[in-house]
Each structure stands twice: as structure tokens, then as C-alpha cells.
Design a protein around this motif. Structure first.
Motif, short mmCIF file in Angstrom:
data_model
loop_
_atom_site.label_atom_id
_atom_site.label_comp_id
_atom_site.label_asym_id
_atom_site.label_seq_id
_atom_site.Cartn_x
_atom_site.Cartn_y
_atom_site.Cartn_z
N GLY A 39 0.82 -1.21 0.00
CA GLY A 39 0.00 0.00 0.00
C GLY A 39 0.85 1.26 0.00
N ALA A 40 1.94 1.25 0.78
CA ALA A 40 2.83 2.41 0.82
C ALA A 40 3.51 2.62 -0.52
CB ALA A 40 3.87 2.21 1.92
N PHE A 41 3.93 1.52 -1.16
CA PHE A 41 4.56 1.64 -2.48
C PHE A 41 3.59 2.22 -3.51
CE2 PHE A 41 4.91 -0.35 -6.69
CZ PHE A 41 6.09 0.24 -7.13
N LEU A 42 2.36 1.73 -3.51
CA LEU A 42 1.37 2.18 -4.49
C LEU A 42 1.11 3.67 -4.36
CD1 LEU A 42 -1.22 -0.75 -4.50
CD2 LEU A 42 0.45 -0.20 -6.26
N VAL A 43 0.94 4.15 -3.12
CA VAL A 43 0.60 5.55 -2.94
C VAL A 43 1.77 6.45 -3.32
CG1 VAL A 43 1.24 5.80 -0.50
CG2 VAL A 43 -0.61 7.17 -1.43
N PHE A 44 3.00 6.00 -3.05
CA PHE A 44 4.15 6.83 -3.45
C PHE A 44 4.33 6.82 -4.96
CE2 PHE A 44 8.64 7.60 -4.33
CZ PHE A 44 8.77 8.85 -3.75
N ALA A 45 4.13 5.65 -5.57
CA ALA A 45 4.26 5.57 -7.03
C ALA A 45 3.27 6.49 -7.72
CB ALA A 45 4.04 4.13 -7.50
N ALA A 46 2.06 6.61 -7.14
CA ALA A 46 1.02 7.42 -7.77
C ALA A 46 1.15 8.90 -7.46
CB ALA A 46 -0.36 6.93 -7.33
N THR A 47 1.51 9.24 -6.23
CA THR A 47 1.46 10.64 -5.81
C THR A 47 2.82 11.24 -5.47
OG1 THR A 47 1.16 10.14 -3.45
CG2 THR A 47 -0.81 10.17 -4.83
N GLY A 48 3.81 10.41 -5.13
CA GLY A 48 5.09 10.94 -4.69
C GLY A 48 5.04 11.55 -3.31
N SER A 49 3.94 11.34 -2.58
CA SER A 49 3.78 11.94 -1.26
C SER A 49 4.56 11.17 -0.21
CB SER A 49 2.29 11.99 -0.88
OG SER A 49 2.13 12.39 0.47
N ARG A 50 5.48 11.85 0.46
CA ARG A 50 6.27 11.20 1.49
C ARG A 50 5.44 10.96 2.75
NH1 ARG A 50 10.98 15.58 1.13
NH2 ARG A 50 9.12 16.83 0.69
N SER A 51 4.60 11.89 3.11
CA SER A 51 3.79 11.74 4.32
C SER A 51 2.83 10.57 4.19
CB SER A 51 3.01 13.02 4.61
OG SER A 51 2.13 13.34 3.55
N ASP A 52 2.29 10.34 2.99
CA ASP A 52 1.37 9.22 2.79
C ASP A 52 2.07 7.88 2.95
OD1 ASP A 52 -0.75 10.89 2.36
OD2 ASP A 52 -0.70 10.75 0.17
N VAL A 53 3.36 7.85 2.78
CA VAL A 53 4.13 6.62 2.98
C VAL A 53 4.40 6.40 4.47
CG1 VAL A 53 6.36 5.51 2.56
CG2 VAL A 53 5.20 6.74 0.72
N ILE A 54 4.67 7.46 5.20
CA ILE A 54 5.10 7.35 6.59
C ILE A 54 3.93 7.19 7.55
CG2 ILE A 54 6.25 8.61 8.45
CD1 ILE A 54 7.98 9.90 6.19
N TRP A 55 2.86 7.94 7.33
CA TRP A 55 1.76 7.99 8.29
C TRP A 55 1.16 6.63 8.61
CZ3 TRP A 55 -1.69 11.91 10.48
CH2 TRP A 55 -1.05 13.14 10.63
N PRO A 56 0.91 5.75 7.63
CA PRO A 56 0.30 4.46 7.97
C PRO A 56 1.09 3.67 9.01
CG PRO A 56 0.23 4.81 5.60
CD PRO A 56 1.08 5.90 6.16
N PHE A 57 2.41 3.75 8.96
CA PHE A 57 3.22 2.98 9.90
C PHE A 57 3.20 3.61 11.29
CE2 PHE A 57 4.77 1.97 5.68
CZ PHE A 57 4.76 0.57 5.72
N ILE A 58 3.11 4.93 11.35
CA ILE A 58 2.91 5.58 12.65
C ILE A 58 1.57 5.18 13.24
CG2 ILE A 58 2.65 7.81 13.81
CD1 ILE A 58 4.54 9.00 11.74
N LEU A 59 0.54 5.15 12.40
CA LEU A 59 -0.79 4.75 12.85
C LEU A 59 -0.82 3.29 13.29
CD1 LEU A 59 -2.81 6.67 10.18
CD2 LEU A 59 -3.23 6.88 12.63
N ILE A 60 -0.06 2.44 12.62
CA ILE A 60 0.02 1.04 13.03
C ILE A 60 0.61 0.94 14.44
CG2 ILE A 60 1.26 -1.13 12.62
CD1 ILE A 60 0.98 -0.53 9.60
N ALA A 61 1.69 1.68 14.70
CA ALA A 61 2.30 1.66 16.03
C ALA A 61 1.34 2.18 17.10
CB ALA A 61 3.59 2.48 16.02
N LEU A 62 0.64 3.26 16.79
CA LEU A 62 -0.29 3.82 17.78
C LEU A 62 -1.51 2.93 17.95
CD1 LEU A 62 -0.14 7.61 16.81
CD2 LEU A 62 1.04 6.43 18.66
N GLY A 63 -1.98 2.31 16.85
CA GLY A 63 -3.09 1.37 16.96
C GLY A 63 -2.73 0.17 17.82
#
Length: 491
Positions: free
Chosen positions: A239-263
Motif C-alpha cells: 500500500g505504501a509503495f502504491l501511494v508513493f508511485a502514484a502521488t510521490g507523497s512522502r507523508s502518505d508513505v510514513i503515516w500508515p506505519f505511525i498509525l500502526i504503532a499507535l493502533g
């Protein structure tokens, strides 16, 4: 991991050692900033440092039990202050308070003293916004929320996750075909925004490319031991690869893993501090590394032409420098405060008009949809309509309705946080409420860009939750018999 007997609380009650660490960290930041401010030639203006102290003082109020009756790491008020405040301090605000501001990208010709007085105004407005937030949270105390029925534990979570990933995969495939190849798609960030694929076929495909990042967050809410499943991490990384490939957004790559840790912390009622520190280091490296990749794509004809050095230390340094620039020389809020109303008129609600269009693809709307604050800032203050420069929720509220706008926006937002906290406290084990609450305290703020980000996460969270329930109930086109809520298993 910090040891200690933690009182039972859905908000993860604050341990004395944790409280001391937060207070000590703030004091260390204040002392070190003061040493730089008054002890070096490049130190900031005394008024700027004084405003910085006021901001840190108001930021620290939720750390004290007399102010917050039941402080907890995930208490909505405490989390907003510490997450927003400490993150901003560590990624540039402390540097701004200590060293001041010699120049600003959007404010050419201003002297250092003039810039630092505007920066002082920015800190004071941030303190005013926090004070209004606290008051709003206290005012909206009598909020009643429903207790939701706990759903049965699904048995085919992994299957649902893999099937859901077809959405972002198809979106990236369509974008790649339009670009000519996946490599050409990844070069999109290196060209002007009006020449990108999104300008031709619509941004809805970029949005769909990112809906896979919410899957591990919702999965973890259903199954507290999801991190033990290899498929879980495969989905998260894909999922992180797909979103970066499509948008180049660095925050969209990092945020899910922060949310995983907090979840994980919410589900297990403990904080994985070592993991969080590792994630923070990886995040800084990724910000620099992916930023260098984006910079290297400018002017490249093919992916093979992209040349950049992937060095951990230099990438970490570049990532941190990028974050500091966004808080200092490229601070959109400071640009707004200096330009409004002298150079640019008040918006009088114009940026907020974009919020109702958050779920409507621009291609489906006749004519142009209203612009959010970041786009307006880039267009009217920075003079670059091909990008977006965040104003921050405080800067946007001021740009719309001056000081009264800041107070009103954060008073209302205090009520929103009260409602979110009450809903979570009443339904702290519900697999839908957990991710919604996480995205609320992590991403939501009273600004158009922040509301955009929240809604864009909220919709797929609801969608994937319902999809999990559907996949679990339907087998080969036939509805399966309902199971009891106590049934175990996640696959």
C-alpha cells in the motif's frame, strides 16, 4: 519501554515517569533554545523568544493533573497538544524560537527584525488557539454518545485485505497506462502540476491509489495480534509503495506505519517506545531519501536517468532540513500573517467553501471547485499557482476572519475533540471506532487541508470495515450463517 503499573483507562493513563519525561523534554527544549537565543550572535529577537515561551507554556498545560482530571497518552486534548506541539517543536519551531528568521521565501525585502516580530505573532496566535481549544473542550462537556454493538470477530480478514488491495492496484495500473509505464508515473513529481496526469484524467485515481494505506490500521483494530501475520506487513508495504508511485507523497508513505504503532498501543494498552523511536528515525530518513528521489526526477526522461545517492546519514540530514525549512524560511503561516490584510484581503470564509467538495471528484463538477487554503496561499501570497503551501489551521482561520476566526475555529474544534473522546471512551473496543478515533486525533484540525485529509481517510476506513463484514458473511455467493461475537480467529 517505560515500566510501571498503569491505571486502567481507555486513554492509556499517563505514568508519573512519562509525565516527567514530557515536562523534562519541554524544559530541555526551552533551556537549549534560550542558550542559543541569548548566547550566540545568531540568536533570535527577545520578543520572539518570549512569544515562544508563552506558546510552550500553554502547550504544557495538559501535562498537569489539576488542568486535566484524567490525563492519558491518548486523551484527545493531551494527544493533540503533545502530538501537534512536540512534533512542531522538534521539526522546526524550536529552531525558529532560538535562531530567529533572516529571510522568508514569500517575504522578500523584509528585515530580520520585521520577520522575527511576525514569527512572534505566529507563536502568540498558536498559544491563543490552544487556549481556545481547551476552553471549547471544557464548554462542551455534556455530550451523549451511543454505545455501538460489538461485531463478531471476522475469520477472513486477510482475504478481505488482499481483495481490497485490488482498488489501489487498478488505480495505479490506469495511471501507469496513461503515463506510458510505471517508471514514467514515478517521474510525475518532477514536472509542473498542470502537466501531470491528474490534470488530464482527474485526481480521483490518485485518491484510489492511496486507499490501501488504511487496511493495516483497520485490520489491527479487528485483530490485536495482526502484526504477527506476514500478509499484514505485505499489505502495509504494498500500500505504501502504491501511494508513493502514484502521488510521490512522502507523508502518505510514513503515516500508515505511525498509525500502526499507535493502533497497536491502543489495542495492547502499552507504548512501544523503542519501536516509536526507530519509526521516527526511519521517517526522517525516508523524508530525505524520497525527497532526494523527487528532486532527482526533475528533467529526467526515464527512470533509468534518475541518479541520487541513497546514504542514510545524508538522507536523514536532508529530511530534517526539509522539515525545518517548512517551519522557518518556508513557513506558510508566517507568510499569511505578514501579508493579510496589507497585501492580500481577508478570505471571509472562501477557503472553507472548498470543504463540501472534498468527496466530489473535480472532473464531475461543472466548473472549478473552490480552492483550499494551501492552494490559495501558493497562488496569492507565494505567486506560484502550480503548487500548494500549507497555511496551518491557525493561519487559515486568521486569513478568513482575523483573530476572532482563530478563537471561534478552535472553540468549535474543542467540542469536536470532546465528542470524539467520548465516543471512543464508550466504544473503546469497537473495530470501527478505534481507527476513526486514531485518524481524528492524528489528522483532524480546523483547517480545510486537514479536513480534506481526514475525510479522505475516513471514507475508505468505513468502506473497508463494511467490506470486511461483507466478505466474512458471503461465501461463493451464499450468505453464511451468523456466528457468535466470541468466535476467535482473524484469517
Amino acid at each position: 519501554m517505560i515500566r510501571g503499573t498503569r491505571p486502567d483507562s481507555p486513554y492509556l493513563a499517563l505514568l508519573p515517569l512519562e509525565r516527567g519525561a514530557f515536562i523534562g523534554g519541554l524544559l530541555l527544549i526551552v533551556v537549549l533554545s534560550g542558550i542559543v537565543s541569548f548566547g550566540t550572535e545568531s540568536g533570535s529577537h527577545p520578543l520572539l523568544y518570549g512569544a515562544f515561551l508563552v506558546y510552550v507554556g500553554v502547550l504544557a498545560l495538559p501535562l498537569f493533573g489539576a488542568f486535566l482530571r484524567t490525563p492519558g497518552l491518548f486523551h484527545p486534548l493531551f494527544f493533540y497538544a503533545t502530538w501537534t506541539g512536540l512534533r512542531s517543536l522538534l521539526t522546526g519551531d524550536a529552531v525558529l524560537g532560538a535562531t530567529g528568521l533572516e529571510f522568508h521565501r514569500a517575504l522578500a525585502g523584509m528585515s530580520r527584525t520585521e520577520l522575527e516580530l511576525v514569527a512572534a505573532q505566529s507563536f502568540l496566535l498558536e498559544a491563543l488557539a490552544l487556549a481556545a481549544l481547551y476552553v471549547g473542550y471544557g464548554v462542551f462537556r455534556n455530550i451523549r454518545v451511543p454505545r455501538l454493538r460489538q461485531p463478531a470477530q471476522p475469520r477472513r480478514l486477510a482475504k478481505a485485505a488482499v481483495l481490497w488491495m485490488a482498488l489501489p492496484t487498478v488505480a495505479v495500473a490506469i495511471l501507469s497506462m496513461e503515463a506510458g509505464s510505471l517508471g514514467n508515473l514515478m517521474l510525475q513529481r518532477g514536472i509542473a502540476s498542470d502537466q501531470r496526469i491528474a490534470a488530464e484524467i482527474g485526481g480521483q485515481w490518485h485518491y484510489l491509489a492511496g486507499v490501501g494505506t488504511i487496511v493495516p490500521v483497520v485490520w489491527l483494530a479487528f485483530d490485536r495480534n495482526a502484526v504477527k501475520h506476514p500478509v499484514f506487513w505485505m499489505v502495509a508495504l504494498f500500500g505504501a509503495f502504491l501511494v508513493f508511485a502514484a502521488t510521490g507523497s512522502r507523508s502518505d508513505v510514513i503515516w500508515p506505519f505511525i498509525l500502526i504503532a499507535l493502533g497497536w498501543a491502543l489495542r495492547h494498552r502499552t507504548i512501544p517506545y523503542r519501536t516509536l523511536w526507530v519509526l521516527a528515525g526511519i521517517a526522517i530518513v525516508l523524508v530525505g531519501l524520497l525527497g532526494e528521489f523527487r528532486a532527482a526526477t526533475r528533467g529526467a526522461a526515464t527512470l533509468a536517468d534518475v541518479e541520487f545517492q541513497a546514504e542514510i546519514w545524508s538522507s536523514a540530514q536532508a529530511g530534517y532540513e526539509t522539515m525545518v525549512r517548512n517551519s522557518t524560511t518556508n513557513n506558510g503561516q508566517i507568510a499569511v500573517l505578514r501579508s493579510v490584510p496589507d497585501r492580500v484581503d481577508y478570505l471571509l470564509g472562501e477557503s472553507y467553501l472548498s470543504i463540501p467538495f472534498v468527496v466530489i471528484p473535480s472532473r464531475l463538477w461543472p466548473g472549478d471547485t473552490p480552492d483550499a487554503a494551501g492552494k490559495l496561499n501558493a497562488t496569492y501570497i507565494y505567486g506560484n499557482p502550480l503548487t500548494g503551501i500549507p497555511t496551518g489551521p491557525v493561519g487559515e482561520a486568521y486569513w478568513n476572519f482575523s483573530y476572532a476566526g482563530v478563537v471561534m475555529a478552535f472553540l468549535v474544534f474543542g467540542g469536536v475533540l470532546r465528542f470524539a473522546g467520548s465516543l471512543y471512551r464508550t466504544n473503546s473496543e469497537h473495530p470501527l471506532i478505534i481507527p476513526v478515533y486514531l485518524y481524528t486525533i492524528m489528522a483532524l484540525a480546523p483547517g480545510s487541508n486537514e479536513i480534506y485529509n481526514f475525510v479522505h481517510a475516513f471514507v475508505p476506513v468505513i468502506g473497508f470495515y463494511l467490506f470486511v463484514r461483507l466478505v466474512d458473511r458471503v461465501r461463493l455467493g451464499r450468505t453464511s450463517a451468523p456466528r457468535t461475537a466470541g468466535m476467535e480467529g482473524s484469517q
